[in-house]
Design a protein around this motif. Structure first.
Motif, short mmCIF file in Angstrom:
data_model
loop_
_atom_site.label_atom_id
_atom_site.label_comp_id
_atom_site.label_asym_id
_atom_site.label_seq_id
_atom_site.Cartn_x
_atom_site.Cartn_y
_atom_site.Cartn_z
N GLU A 32 0.84 -1.19 0.00
CA GLU A 32 0.00 0.00 0.00
C GLU A 32 0.88 1.24 0.00
N LYS A 33 0.55 2.18 -0.91
CA LYS A 33 1.22 3.47 -0.96
C LYS A 33 0.15 4.54 -0.86
N GLU A 34 -0.01 5.09 0.32
CA GLU A 34 -1.09 6.04 0.60
C GLU A 34 -2.42 5.41 0.19
N HIS A 35 -3.10 5.97 -0.83
CA HIS A 35 -4.42 5.47 -1.21
C HIS A 35 -4.34 4.35 -2.24
N LEU A 36 -3.14 4.02 -2.69
CA LEU A 36 -2.99 3.04 -3.76
C LEU A 36 -2.59 1.67 -3.22
N LEU A 37 -3.10 0.64 -3.88
CA LEU A 37 -2.63 -0.72 -3.66
C LEU A 37 -1.87 -1.12 -4.91
N ILE A 38 -0.59 -1.45 -4.76
CA ILE A 38 0.27 -1.72 -5.91
C ILE A 38 0.78 -3.15 -5.84
N ASN A 39 0.49 -3.90 -6.88
CA ASN A 39 1.08 -5.23 -7.01
C ASN A 39 2.52 -5.04 -7.48
N MET A 40 3.48 -5.67 -6.80
CA MET A 40 4.89 -5.52 -7.18
C MET A 40 5.54 -6.86 -7.48
N ASP A 41 4.74 -7.83 -7.81
CA ASP A 41 5.23 -9.14 -8.24
C ASP A 41 5.70 -9.03 -9.69
N SER A 42 7.00 -9.19 -9.93
CA SER A 42 7.53 -8.99 -11.28
C SER A 42 7.09 -10.08 -12.25
N GLN A 43 6.57 -11.19 -11.76
CA GLN A 43 6.07 -12.24 -12.64
C GLN A 43 4.61 -12.02 -13.05
N ALA A 44 3.91 -11.20 -12.30
CA ALA A 44 2.47 -11.02 -12.53
C ALA A 44 2.13 -10.38 -13.87
N PRO A 45 2.86 -9.35 -14.34
CA PRO A 45 2.48 -8.73 -15.61
C PRO A 45 2.39 -9.72 -16.78
N ASN A 46 3.38 -10.60 -16.91
CA ASN A 46 3.32 -11.57 -18.00
C ASN A 46 2.16 -12.55 -17.85
N GLN A 47 1.86 -12.91 -16.62
CA GLN A 47 0.76 -13.85 -16.38
C GLN A 47 -0.58 -13.24 -16.78
N VAL A 48 -0.83 -12.01 -16.32
CA VAL A 48 -2.12 -11.40 -16.64
C VAL A 48 -2.19 -11.00 -18.11
N PHE A 49 -1.03 -10.61 -18.67
CA PHE A 49 -1.04 -10.24 -20.09
C PHE A 49 -1.35 -11.45 -20.96
N ARG A 50 -0.80 -12.60 -20.62
CA ARG A 50 -1.07 -13.78 -21.44
C ARG A 50 -2.57 -14.11 -21.46
N SER A 51 -3.21 -14.02 -20.30
CA SER A 51 -4.66 -14.26 -20.26
C SER A 51 -5.40 -13.23 -21.10
N TRP A 52 -5.00 -11.97 -20.97
CA TRP A 52 -5.63 -10.89 -21.72
C TRP A 52 -5.43 -11.08 -23.22
N LEU A 53 -4.22 -11.50 -23.60
CA LEU A 53 -3.90 -11.72 -25.01
C LEU A 53 -4.72 -12.87 -25.60
N THR A 54 -4.73 -14.01 -24.91
CA THR A 54 -5.40 -15.18 -25.45
C THR A 54 -6.92 -15.03 -25.44
N ASP A 55 -7.43 -14.08 -24.65
CA ASP A 55 -8.87 -13.78 -24.69
C ASP A 55 -9.25 -12.89 -25.87
N GLY A 56 -8.26 -12.53 -26.70
CA GLY A 56 -8.54 -11.77 -27.91
C GLY A 56 -8.62 -10.27 -27.73
N ASN A 57 -8.01 -9.74 -26.66
CA ASN A 57 -8.12 -8.32 -26.39
C ASN A 57 -7.14 -7.46 -27.19
N LEU A 58 -6.00 -8.03 -27.57
CA LEU A 58 -5.05 -7.27 -28.37
C LEU A 58 -5.34 -7.46 -29.86
N LYS A 59 -5.54 -8.71 -30.27
CA LYS A 59 -5.88 -9.06 -31.65
C LYS A 59 -6.86 -10.23 -31.61
#
Length: 235
Positions: free
Chosen positions: A69-96
């Protein structure tokens, strides 16, 4: 993306890139930090952090530090998380739409690019960068100079010249951001190369996430401003 067994703690200190000390249930506990970046504006004494407990007996530390937590923000700082969530977003057809093939960790040139995918005859390369730096309601990247990031951008520029479609996607690991800017003050070389990549045809997206202590997923897009700060950085 969902985490099991989330526990709240208080940050005390960081021993090195990989290990921190937290206060958990009245005792000090050493934990693994799932982000080797500086994160100096996040990991400050007294900050509320969130830990994932592991049952693996072979681990040196029983907990991973994944959010803060940074003041009013909740920040995920897991460096592996971006690729994991992006892959789901990608394969769901959100980019192409109509993606026919996806391969993570694709070797291209002298770099390992995060994703290669195909849409029919189209060949695409995507580099994903996690963003944890917030300044005055804006999200910025990077939080420290990154030669590796510059190298990836140069590879993407070359890929466009070879007929690929290339993307760099900044996964913003917090909610509520209204604008993404490269960090001209901290790393003008990366910012200039990002601007050159855009001019060369590399497509740039900033993707905002909905974040809770035990989850993160891409929920919306954030406008990108590449020019802000350039004049000041070049003076």
């Amino acid at each position: 993306m969902q985490y099991p067994n989330i526990t709240k703690a208080t940050f005390c200190s960081r021993e090195n890139r990989f290990v921190a000390t937290v206060s958990l249930d009245g005792r000090e506990e050493k934990v693994h930090v799932k982000n080797t970046g500086r994160c100096r504006e996040l990991l400050v004494p007294g900050a509320t952090v969130y830990l994932v407990h592991s049952e693996a007996e072979t681990r040196k530390y029983a907990y991973d530090l994944v959010a803060v937590e940074k003041e009013h923000l909740l920040i995920n700082m897991d460096s592996q998380a971006p690729n994991q969530v992006f892959r789901s977003w990608l394969t769901d057809g959100n980019l192409k739409k109509e993606i026919t093939f996806v391969k993570p960790e694709y070797q291209y040139g002298n770099s390992r690019i995060d994703f290669y995918f195909e849409c029919g005859q189209e060949r695409h390369l995507v580099e994903v960068k996690g963003v944890t730096l917030e300044q005055d309601g804006l999200c910025r990247f990077p939080d420290a100079p990154t030669e590796r990031g510059v190298k990836h951008l140069e590879e993407l520029i070359h890929a466009v010249q070879e007929g690929y479609q290339a993307w760099i996607c900044f996964v913003v690991q917090m909610d509520g951001m209204t604008l993404f800017r490269p960090n001209w003050e901290t790393d003008p070389k990366f910012a200039k190369t990002l601007q050159a990549a855009s001019e060369a045809g590399v497509q740039i997206r900033a993707l905002g996430c909905c974040v809770t202590p035990d989850s993160m997923q891409i929920c919306y897009e954030i406008p990108v401003d590449l020019s802000a700060g350039r004049k000041e950085a070049e003076q």
